[in-house]
Design an enzyme around this catalytic site. Structure first.
Site, PDB file in Angstrom:
ATOM      1  N   ASP A  95      26.048 -32.381  27.613  1.00 65.83           N
ATOM      2  CA  ASP A  95      25.327 -31.611  26.609  1.00 65.83           C
ATOM      3  C   ASP A  95      26.336 -30.741  25.854  1.00 65.83           C
ATOM      4  O   ASP A  95      26.919 -29.823  26.429  1.00 65.83           O
ATOM      5  CB  ASP A  95      24.281 -30.741  27.334  1.00 65.83           C
ATOM      6  CG  ASP A  95      23.511 -29.851  26.378  1.00 65.83           C
ATOM      7  OD1 ASP A  95      23.540 -30.112  25.156  1.00 65.83           O
ATOM      8  OD2 ASP A  95      22.871 -28.891  26.856  1.00 65.83           O
ATOM      9  N   ASP A  97      26.440 -28.192  23.082  1.00 68.62           N
ATOM     10  CA  ASP A  97      25.608 -27.336  22.245  1.00 68.62           C
ATOM     11  C   ASP A  97      26.520 -26.603  21.262  1.00 68.62           C
ATOM     12  O   ASP A  97      27.439 -25.901  21.684  1.00 68.62           O
ATOM     13  CB  ASP A  97      24.864 -26.342  23.144  1.00 68.62           C
ATOM     14  CG  ASP A  97      23.724 -25.668  22.416  1.00 68.62           C
ATOM     15  OD1 ASP A  97      23.866 -25.433  21.197  1.00 68.62           O
ATOM     16  OD2 ASP A  97      22.694 -25.385  23.048  1.00 68.62           O
ATOM     17  N   ASP A 272      27.770 -28.229  28.813  1.00 71.34           N
ATOM     18  CA  ASP A 272      27.027 -27.440  29.786  1.00 71.34           C
ATOM     19  C   ASP A 272      27.060 -28.219  31.097  1.00 71.34           C
ATOM     20  O   ASP A 272      26.308 -29.171  31.298  1.00 71.34           O
ATOM     21  CB  ASP A 272      25.587 -27.231  29.288  1.00 71.34           C
ATOM     22  CG  ASP A 272      24.792 -26.324  30.213  1.00 71.34           C
ATOM     23  OD1 ASP A 272      25.267 -26.062  31.332  1.00 71.34           O
ATOM     24  OD2 ASP A 272      23.698 -25.886  29.818  1.00 71.34           O
TER      25      ASP A 272
END
Lengths: 322, 489
Positions: A95, A97, A272
């Site tokens: 992930d 972000d 993450d």
């Protein structure tokens, strides 16, 4: 473009007029009955969990009538997804972000075109390593609304546990400083990471370069003082031409070690890691609406040409009056 | 020529030796040839005739004793165990290896301290034996062993899944290309040669892979095979009617060998020495908390609250208060073993965890009161709203996260200071600092007294771990993973 939340009417409009169950990627549809689904109806987190859909028609109707604030599906495959029981395997997920990139060149409060592009560059690097070093190929990229998800479905990795996944994360993001001292027949030799053009040292070199080129004078890094950050910025042009030796000597060898240690530690937050090592996580459903920013969670066919502000904006945003 | 089974008793040659022996009959009978090999070894130092192993069982115990003494005894003399590196003992050594694995598998199982010591000792013994061989012979042995262990010319990195999972090797230590592990020189030169500039590709191969990486992989694979074999024995033993009494007796003897350093030096203390016995436990001293715990005490913002309070703070606070030397002792305990009436848990541990939860933004229990149940679960009392003895054991008392895991799970908490560089777990930080804080407190109180010559601090009875903490980032229940957490991204 203003990334403001979608109201209930806009959500309803999206799911009735624009969304189609066929937009959900095949890698999810073909394992639909083995996945758990979760929904956030009020914008307070996905409290509606343990949902299972026996076929796409049930899912289509659900989405159409409930127009959820957010929709998620599990990365895990289960024998009994309704009870989150009988774990079979789980996608390997990364992930990225845009809001959480450790060294952001934009300085915006939320996400903007600049940090989304930076996230895209990071995704490029991670995917290259997944393919080139780890030999994986069943890789899907998804724009999540505020960044990117990389979802890997190769059989070789979907069965591995959290500890192996954490080792993969560290390899991918470059969070360990490669050793520079080697010995052979009783003699010690020095080989800096940037002199090794393959394997993990090369991955580390790429990530460090990416970080230094994005450095900002206001940046804070553990064990790295402001003067060192300023110097790294001052000499970063040498890295554009891969003149690492000159860069290192300008910085000074001891300060160079401090700098790369600081970057290695920051690199852990490129993705993450909690998402990657969690074997039962739910992840935003591609094709669903990210109501917080009014963008579509979209599977990406070609990362080079993908432009979030063109390819992931729902129609209702263009129809807004204000 | 040394037999492969001298390094890897689980190799086909090793299995042949076991097959030849056939049964347990005569396993404890004297073997004059073994005694003769030991006594005629030119490097052998014999202080007492009793030190000479006379049969398979005694040789098995000598293997364990060698490892334990090497790790713990400052006066360890390797020459008294020189026979262990003499390839002439191979056929006896292989049998003693199998006896040890079976005894440990039957009696203690794969997750025991005995298994860990057996696996580590096997790794150390392989290294020791390789080190004693001529370079060329050693190299050939490694090549041959690897051929058997890897079974194929091309090996995908996921072949090492178990080694990676148990962190016996790090993925970043391997040289990978297109998913394959590169070990062979020709392969290396073909793939990477054209990319290497200003350096000799052959030299680069020797430095990056050469003997070192191959040896590392071979040793770790043998260790993993040993562990797997013990697991296999354990599983089979569960369905067997009655284990052989010889194995049970050997298991007891192994436990005795392992408990010896606990009595003399404190297991895991290493050659650096240090106090023995369990550490003194006492009230928590926040001055000795590591930076990550101090930061978590200040409160966490929405997003990382659950992990910080439930997975990180609960194990840390409870172990720091009740069982600070868990990694050194390496014995799994329950909270009530250390706090029989749960008084410390109710009056000291939970209040501190709740305080950290209250400091979160928003306060954790305001919107997630169910996390109180999860805290109880991490203390080992199952998923219940109150701590009751009858529920203890329904879940595991989680050990504190290692620094490595904190960096992954809760990177925003990790702002290391100088002490952090020397430790691998926040609990080790606490143990180190509590000693330091006590010393400072004692010094300052002594300074306040008259100049009567009592100023020297006396920590001899503190059982402190200062200077000799053996980091054990692989926690007792390290297989606890994120798989019981369900988040979203």
């Amino acid at each position: 473009m203003d990334l403001k939340p979608a109201n209930p009417n806009e959500r309803r409009q999206y799911y009735r007029e624009e969304w189609n169950v066929k937009n959900i990627p095949d890698f999810i549809l073909k394992s639909l009955i083995q996945r758990e689904f979760g929904f956030d109806h009020m914008g307070r987190g996905p409290n509606d969990r343990y949902r299972v859909f026996q076929n796409t028609d049930f899912l289509r109707k659900f989405m159409r009538y409930r127009a959820p604030f957010a929709a998620y599906s599990s990365v895990a495959f289960y024998h009994k997804p309704r009870r989150r029981d009988g774990w079979i395997k789980a996608e390997l997920v990364f992930d990225v972000d845009a809001k959480d990139i450790p060294i952001r060149s934009c300085g915006c409060d939320n996400v903007c075109e600049i940090c989304l592009n930076q996230a895209k560059d990071i995704v490029h690097g991670l995917v290259d390593t997944l393919k080139g070093d780890l030999g994986l190929s069943d890789i899907h990229m998804v724009y999540s609304g505020r960044g990117y998800h990389i979802r890997v479905l190769d059989d070789q990795v979907t069965g591995v546990d959290s500890d192996v996944r954490s080792q993969i994360v560290k390899y991918l993001v470059g969070s360990d400083v490669p050793r520079s001292e080697y010995s052979l027949a009783g003699m010690k030799y020095n080989l800096e990471h940037f002199t090794i053009p393959f394997g993990y040292p090369q991955v580390f070199t790429d990530r460090v370069k990416q970080a230094i080129l994005a450095l900002d004078p206001s940046m804070e890094m553990d064990g790295v003082n402001q003067k060192l950050i300023r110097d790294a910025i001052k000499y970063k042009d040498f890295l554009e031409t891969d003149d690492w030796g000159i860069f290192r000597s300008k910085i000074g060898p001891i300060r160079y070690v401090k700098l790369i240690k600081g970057i290695a530690s920051l690199n852990l937050t490129l993705v993450d890691a909690k998402v990657s090592i969690d074997l039962k996580r739910i992840l935003r459903l591609p094709s669903s609406l990210h109501s917080g920013v009014s963008m579509k969670c979209t599977e990406i066919k070609n990362l080079e040409t993908f432009e979030p502000f063109e390819d992931a904006v729902p129609k209702f945003v263009y129809e807004r009056k204000d | 020529m040394v037999s492969i089974s001298f390094l890897n008793p689980l190799s086909p040659e090793g299995k042949d030796i076991v097959r030849e022996l056939g049964s347990f009959e005569g396993i404890s009978q004297d073997i004059p040839e073994l005694r003769s090999i030991v006594t005629h070894n030119p490097s052998q130092e014999i202080a007492d005739d009793d030190e000479i192993p006379s049969n398979y069982l005694e040789l098995a115990l000598k293997r364990m004793e060698w490892y334990i003494k090497k790790k713990n005894d400052r006066e360890f003399n390797g020459r008294r165990y020189a026979f262990l590196s003499d390839s002439a003992i191979t056929k006896y050594d292989v049998i003693s290896f199998y006896l040890l694995c079976q005894a440990i598998g039957v009696k203690f199982g794969p997750n025991s301290r005995e298994t860990r010591v057996m696996v580590e000792s096997q790794g150390d013994l392989v290294r020791e034996r390789l080190g004693k061989l001529h370079v060329d012979e050693g190299r050939m042995m490694v090549e041959q062993s690897l051929q058997l262990l890897l079974a194929d010319d091309t090996v995908h990195w996921t072949f090492f899944e178990e080694l990676l999972s148990s962190r016996k090797i790090r993925l970043t230590d391997l040289i990978l290309d297109q998913g394959e592990l590169i070990l062979d020189q020709e392969d290396f030169l073909q793939r990477f040669g054209p990319r290497i500039k200003h350096r000799n590709p052959e030299s680069m191969y020797q430095l990056l892979i050469g003997d070192e990486l191959k040896e590392l992989i071979m040793v770790k694979l043998i260790m993993q095979e040993t562990e797997d074999y013990i697991k296999q024995v354990h599983e089979k033993a569960r369905i067997m009617v009655e284990p052989n009494p010889i194995l049970l007796q050997l298991a007891e003897d192994v436990a005795e060998v392992l408990s010896e350093p606990m009595q003399h030096y404190g297991y895991g203390y290493g050659s650096g020495g240090g106090g023995g016995g369990p550490m003194k436990i006492g009230p928590l001293n926040p001055l000795a908390f590591p930076p990550c715990v101090k930061k978590a005490m200040e409160g966490i913002k929405s997003g990382g609250r659950n992990d910080a309070i439930v997975l990180f703070m609960t194990p840390f606070i409870s172990y720091a208060r009740l069982y600070p030397d868990v990694f050194r002792m390496n014995i799994t305990k329950r909270v009530s073993d250390q706090d029989p009436n749960l008084e410390s848990v109710e009056n000291e541990i939970l209040p501190l965890i709740y305080e950290a939860a209250q400091n979160c933004v928003p306060p954790l229990f305001d919107d997630q009161p169910q996390e109180k149940v999860n805290i109880n679960a991490k203390l080992g009392f199952g998923m219940h709203s109150s701590l009751k003895m009858e529920h203890e054991g329904e879940t595991t008392w989680y050990t504190p996260m290692s620094c490595e895991k904190i960096k992954l799970h809760l990177p925003h908490l990790c702002h290391p200071d100088d002490v952090c560089k020397k430790i691998g777990n926040p609990l080790s930080y606490y143990n180190r600092m509590i000693w330091e804080v006590r010393r400072q407190e004692k010094e300052s109180s002594d300074d306040g007294q008259s100049d009567d010559g009592q100023g020297k601090s006396n920590n001899d009875n503190e059982n402190s771990t200062e200077g000799n903490l053996k980091e054990d980032s692989k926690s007792v229940n390290d297989n606890q993973s994120a798989d019981d957490k369900k988040g979203e991204a």
